[in-house]
Design an enzyme around this catalytic site. Structure first.
Site, short mmCIF file in Angstrom:
data_model
loop_
_atom_site.label_atom_id
_atom_site.label_comp_id
_atom_site.label_asym_id
_atom_site.label_seq_id
_atom_site.Cartn_x
_atom_site.Cartn_y
_atom_site.Cartn_z
N ASP A 1 0.84 -1.19 0.00
CA ASP A 1 0.00 0.00 0.00
C ASP A 1 0.89 1.25 0.00
O ASP A 1 1.74 1.40 -0.86
CB ASP A 1 -0.95 -0.08 1.21
CG ASP A 1 -2.05 0.97 1.21
OD1 ASP A 1 -3.10 0.72 0.62
OD2 ASP A 1 -1.84 2.04 1.81
N HIS B 1 -6.84 -7.05 -0.21
CA HIS B 1 -5.77 -6.06 -0.25
C HIS B 1 -4.62 -6.37 0.71
O HIS B 1 -3.47 -6.03 0.43
CB HIS B 1 -6.37 -4.69 0.11
CG HIS B 1 -5.41 -3.55 0.13
ND1 HIS B 1 -4.64 -3.19 -0.97
CD2 HIS B 1 -5.07 -2.68 1.12
CE1 HIS B 1 -3.90 -2.14 -0.67
NE2 HIS B 1 -4.13 -1.82 0.59
#
Length: 301
Positions: A111, A281
């Site tokens: 991320d 994610h």
């Protein structure tokens, strides 16, 4: 009295390093070549705790909290958002590693940490040996490709980038609820099951601090402005990532919303490999075994 947080890294050291611009809290452990692991939003170094024991058998792991996150210091907000640019964060990471005795190292970033990672590879190619990015594509690609579907999936990019103090005021009104909704909604199963209670406790402990909420919003303001400009300047100049790059993403994650991730990364780097994992994610927590194996294979024992 505030309840003590669990130690998710038994046997690892805890240090705080002053890089000149920021004080970075780190967990450090293992033996072998240096591997810098950088977390993303809305988390801190604890994202790595499931895969760290296996990697620590082969690497010296350095796992800092990004500036403004976790237990690292909080740079001042500014109109140009420069302190939260990925360029500034990358500079701090290079100085961190230098102070720890590592002039070159491996790097894996998830991320926001992946965005610091590829910026470091562009700005400090001599410092990095190999780069792995987890469930991201470059910042400018995201902004340039926003459409209705993708915009709904990463609505937080636009929300968190709004001028201060609008988003931080709204988040602070129910910080734990916002944190847990964000975490759950980005997983493949849309719940919190993949996160250990210890990791959740760590995240809750710092995310509720209004100053840190503001810092994490500033991170996204930088992404919408100065980070985008830095990306475009490199693209216009023909600058490329010179080291091998591994891209991993969840088949139910965020990066799948835009084209073939490998094709996108090949616009930035010649030596690109990677694959999708069965998860959302949060690869190191949703698919720790597959993520650890992929990183170990790429970086080598």
């Amino acid at each position: 009295m505030k309840e003590a947080l669990p130690d998710l890294y038994p046997g690892f050291d805890s240090v705080t390093i002053d890089t000149g611009d920021v004080q970075l809290f780190c967990r450090i452990g293992g033996t072998g070549p240096a591997l810098l692991l950088l977390h993303g939003y809305p988390q801190s170094n604890e994202i790595w705790h499931k895969i760290a024991p296996g990697l620590a058998k082969h690497f010296t792991l350095i796992m800092p909290d990004l500036p403004g996150y976790g237990r690292s210091s909080i740079p001042a907000l500014s109109s140009d958002h420069r302190a939260y640019s990925k360029k500034a964060m990358a500079d701090s990471m290079v100085e961190l590693m230098r102070q720890l005795g590592h002039t070159s190292f491996y790097l894996a970033g998830h991320d926001r940490g992946g965005r610091v990672g590829y910026r470091l590879a562009l700005d400090h190619p001599e410092a990095i040996k190999r780069l792995a990015v987890l469930d991201i594509m470059p910042t400018s690609d995201y902004w340039d490709r926003l459409d209705r579907t993708f915009g709904l999936k990463i609505y937080h990019w636009m929300f968190l980038a709004q001028p201060a103090p609008y988003p931080e005021t709204l988040i602070a009104a129910s910080a734990t609820s916002f944190l847990e909704h964000t975490l759950a909604s980005w997983t493949g199963l849309k719940n919190l099951d993949c996160f250990s209670e210890g990791a959740l406790a760590h995240n809750r402990s710092w995310f509720g601090d209004p100053a840190r909420i503001a810092a994490t919003c500033e991170d996204y303001r930088a992404g919408a402005t100065i980070d985008y400009e830095h990306d475009k300047a490199d693209l216009d100049a023909g600058n490329r990532i010179s080291v091998p790059l591994l891209a991993l993403w969840g088949n139910k994650g965020i990066a799948t919303s835009v084209d073939d991730p490998l094709a996108v990364w090949r616009n930035w780097c010649d030596d690109v490999s990677g694959k999708a994992l069965e998860c959302g994610h949060f690869l190191p927590e949703e698919a720790p075994e597959a993520t650890g194996e992929a990183l170990l294979s790429f970086f080598g024992p």
